[in-house]
Design an enzyme around this catalytic site. Structure first.
Site, PDB file in Angstrom:
ATOM      1  N   HIS A 244      28.652 -89.186  13.414  1.00  0.00           N
ATOM      2  CA  HIS A 244      29.127 -87.687  13.259  1.00  0.00           C
ATOM      3  C   HIS A 244      28.954 -87.290  11.837  1.00  0.00           C
ATOM      4  O   HIS A 244      28.793 -86.130  11.576  1.00  0.00           O
ATOM      5  CB  HIS A 244      30.634 -87.700  13.622  1.00  0.00           C
ATOM      6  CG  HIS A 244      30.627 -87.652  15.178  1.00  0.00           C
ATOM      7  ND1 HIS A 244      30.531 -88.764  15.914  1.00  0.00           N
ATOM      8  CD2 HIS A 244      30.766 -86.501  15.946  1.00  0.00           C
ATOM      9  CE1 HIS A 244      30.822 -88.569  17.130  1.00  0.00           C
ATOM     10  NE2 HIS A 244      30.614 -87.017  17.382  1.00  0.00           N
TER      11      HIS A 244
ATOM     12  N   CYS B   7      23.708 -80.648  25.231  1.00  0.00           N
ATOM     13  CA  CYS B   7      24.109 -80.536  23.556  1.00  0.00           C
ATOM     14  C   CYS B   7      23.893 -81.919  22.932  1.00  0.00           C
ATOM     15  O   CYS B   7      24.526 -82.011  21.819  1.00  0.00           O
ATOM     16  CB  CYS B   7      25.574 -80.233  23.819  1.00  0.00           C
ATOM     17  SG  CYS B   7      26.375 -81.274  24.838  1.00  0.00           S
TER      18      CYS B   7
HETATM   19  C1  PEP Z   1      26.716 -86.560  23.265  1.00  0.00           C
HETATM   20  O1  PEP Z   1      27.089 -87.812  23.803  1.00  0.00           O
HETATM   21  O2  PEP Z   1      25.373 -86.339  23.648  1.00  0.00           O
HETATM   22  C2  PEP Z   1      27.420 -85.658  22.852  1.00  0.00           C
HETATM   23  C3  PEP Z   1      26.883 -84.196  22.704  1.00  0.00           C
HETATM   24  O3  PEP Z   1      28.490 -85.954  22.531  1.00  0.00           O
HETATM   25  P1  PEP Z   1      29.040 -86.715  21.213  1.00  0.00           P
HETATM   26  O4  PEP Z   1      27.817 -86.911  20.396  1.00  0.00           O
HETATM   27  O5  PEP Z   1      30.099 -85.946  20.581  1.00  0.00           O
HETATM   28  O6  PEP Z   1      29.341 -88.104  21.822  1.00  0.00           O
END
Ligand code: PEP
Ligand code: MG
Length: 567
Positions: free
Chosen positions: A185, A498
């Site tokens: 993140h 996403c």
């Molecule tokens: C994903 O898993 O692709 C996603 C967009 O969620 P995160 O990266 O927040 O787990």
């Protein structure tokens, strides 16, 4: 020169601020009577230091922020703040550190239990003061991550997601960490804020010292300590090149996101905090495809109330001014921890008690959030998205909780968007495989490739040792993406993506070919993605995807896609 892995492009010049974590252990000691005065003195001095520090921070601020700080100082100056702590020293003979811990905690509880939202929110200030006072007692060097000097380059072993949520991005010109992967993140946030970032720098916190003058190249992962004039010049040339690429992309600012043969797609942004919506709009996002709501929770020391969440979601809705904003419900667990939830350590956290599983197990958390989103939906076009759905039952259960919230609001005569769209993330292979069934029970999908890849190929997303195996080009991943898109279209619902893959120009032609409707990515990837889409022919992409879907090897897929984009 040091070297690591570049995870967010750009050149950064600045001075090192080292972040070293110290784990605090607060021991309970019984002190002799003659030491009471001394312990009281220690607490008073520590508190005074915190007050002085805060007052000096006030010099450069004005307006509402100054009012907030003034209120914060008043709390610290109120003698009742430490009366419980003093009692714990005088009557229970506790040492200063332990007395602060228990004394402040009892004040925090009193505030938390107040009915008045404003007063209840003050408990966070008191918790913050407690931590700062303890920091002084333990003689810790503390760094206020929310207020950094201009041109700061953060150097840390690893940044926790909550550290990242607090960072004063305006004044940061780079981030260097020893641990963390491309899809951590921190890396994602760095890219959102166009801050050069490098990870996997061995012993960075030992080699680099506070105040060191360094330059970093977020593309190549190079770090120059006290860069020479020659090195500086070379980096400045690179910076100029990056700038001119940016200027070239400006052409796509006012263009539609449409292929040469007229297939329109939506280009959305992924954001963490409400204020990132402004960054998204500046980068011409047509909507928000993923608001990672967990950042709101991680930015807080206690569970955010319905009111504070409502304010945050309303703010995003208002900034986005009628454009769609998809709010993903709390996705905690896995690599994202919330201290105040006191989650048990698990052997396999990514396969464990996380996201929708946790929320359905503790429905009051989900209800608070859903009520806040519903209430904010009266102020803009909001949609709700449930993360980590693995079965139809989970989706139905989550929808039931939503229905309960709607009924409550109806009874309370509170308005909300009656037609609010409800979607799910497709990020678990089981969900992709039953996409046609799930699609009949929701309004949209968004494929989360970051997790979908790790669960499909059984490769932990942040584990550098096996990172070669973590690839979106794996034919199995592509089959699952196709399943999700086809499943959505059979039921006439939209399928977006996403995960980070949606913003990769080499992957976009395949996604266009498979019929993806919405691409959601880091804000700073949007213009480049629009340029890519504007130069594609959807029919050619469809042919390409038919060819790719027959392939057996990830390497061949990657090679073919690179060839296609460079032709
Ligand atoms: C994903 O898993 O692709 C996603 C967009 O969620 P995160 O990266 O927040 O787990
Ligand atoms: Mg995910």
């Amino acid at each position: 020169m040091l070297k690591g892995k570049g995870v967010s492009t750009g050149i950064g010049f600045g001075n090192v601020v080292l972040l070293k974590k110290t784990e605090r252990e607060i021991e309970k000691e019984t002190i002799p009577k003659e030491q009471i005065e001394q312990e009281l003195e220690k607490v008073h001095e520590a508190l005074q230091e915190v007050i002085k520090e805060t007052e000096s921070q006030m010099n450069n601020i004005t307006g509402t922020e100054a009012d907030i700080m003034q209120a914060y100082i008043m709390i610290m100056q109120d003698p009742s703040l430490i009366s419980e702590t003093e009692n714990a020293i005088k009557n229970l003979n506790y040492n200063a550190e332990y007395a602060v811990e228990v004394g402040f905690n009892s004040v925090i509880q009193i505030f938390e239990n107040m009915d008045d939202e404003y007063m209840a929110a003050r408990s966070r200030d008191i918790l913050d003061i407690k931590n700062r006072v303890l920091g002084k007692l333990f003689k810790e060097k503390t760094i206020d991550l929310t207020k950094l000097r201009p041109n700061t380059i953060i150097v840390a072993t690893e940044l926790t997601t909550s550290d990242t949520a607090k960072l004063d991005f305006e004044n940061i010109s780079g981030i260097v960490t020893e641990l963390g992967g491309e899809n951590s993140h921190t890396s994602i946030m760095a890219r959102t804020h166009t801050i050069p970032a490098i990870t996997k720098v061995k012993e960075a916190t030992k080699i680099l010292k506070d105040g060191d003058n360094i330059a970093i190249n977020g593309t190549t992962g190079e770090i120059y300590i006290n860069p020479t004039e020659d090195e500086k010049q070379k980096l400045l040339v690179l910076e100029k090149q990056l700038e001119s690429e940016k200027v070239e992309l400006e052409k796509y600012r006012n263009k539609e996101s449409v292929t040469k043969d007229g297939i329109k797609v939506k280009l959305y942004a992924n954001i963490g905090l409400p204020s990132d919506a402004e960054v998204a709009l500046n980068n011409t996002a047509e909507g928000i495809g993923l608001l990672r709501s967990e950042f709101l929770y991680m930015d807080s020391d206690t569970m955010p109330s319905e009111e504070s969440q409502f304010t945050a979601y309303k703010k995003v809705a208002e900034i986005m001014d009628g454009r769609e904003t998809i709010i993903r419900t709390l996705d905690i667990g896995g690599d994202k921890d919330l201290k105040y939830l006191e989650l048990e350590k698990e052997a396999n956290p990514f396969l464990g008690y996380r996201a929708i599983r946790l929320c359905l197990d503790r429905p009051s958390i989900l209800k608070t959030q859903l009520r806040a989103i519903l209430r904010a939906s009266a102020f803009g076009k909001l949609a709700i998205m449930f993360p980590m759905i693995s079965s139809v039952e989970e989706l139905r259960e989550a929808k039931e909780v939503l229905e309960e919230c709607k009924k409550e609001l109806d009874n309370e005569n509170i308005t909300y968007d009656q037609n609010i769209q409800v979607g799910i993330m497709i990020e678990i292979p089981s969900a992709a495989l039953i996409a046609d069934k799930l699609a009949k029970e929701c309004d949209f999908f968004s494929i989360g490739t970051n997790d979908l890849i790790q669960y499909t190929v059984a490769v932990e997303r942040g584990n550098e040792k096996i990172s070669k195996l973590y690839t979106k080009f794996h034919p199995a991943v592509i089959q699952l993406i196709k399943k999700a898109i086809d499943g959505a279209h059979l039921a006439n619902i939209i399928c977006g993506m996403c995960g980070e893959a949606a913003g990769d120009p080499s992957f976009i032609p395949l996604l266009v070919g498979l019929g993806l409707d919405e691409f959601s990515m880091n804000s700073n990837s949007i213009l480049k993605a629009r340029k890519t889409i504007n130069n594609l022919n959807a029919k050619e992409c469809a042919k390409l995807s038919e060819e790719i879907i027959q392939m057996a090897s990830a390497k061949d897929v990657e090679k073919r896609l690179k060839e296609f984009i460079n032709q």
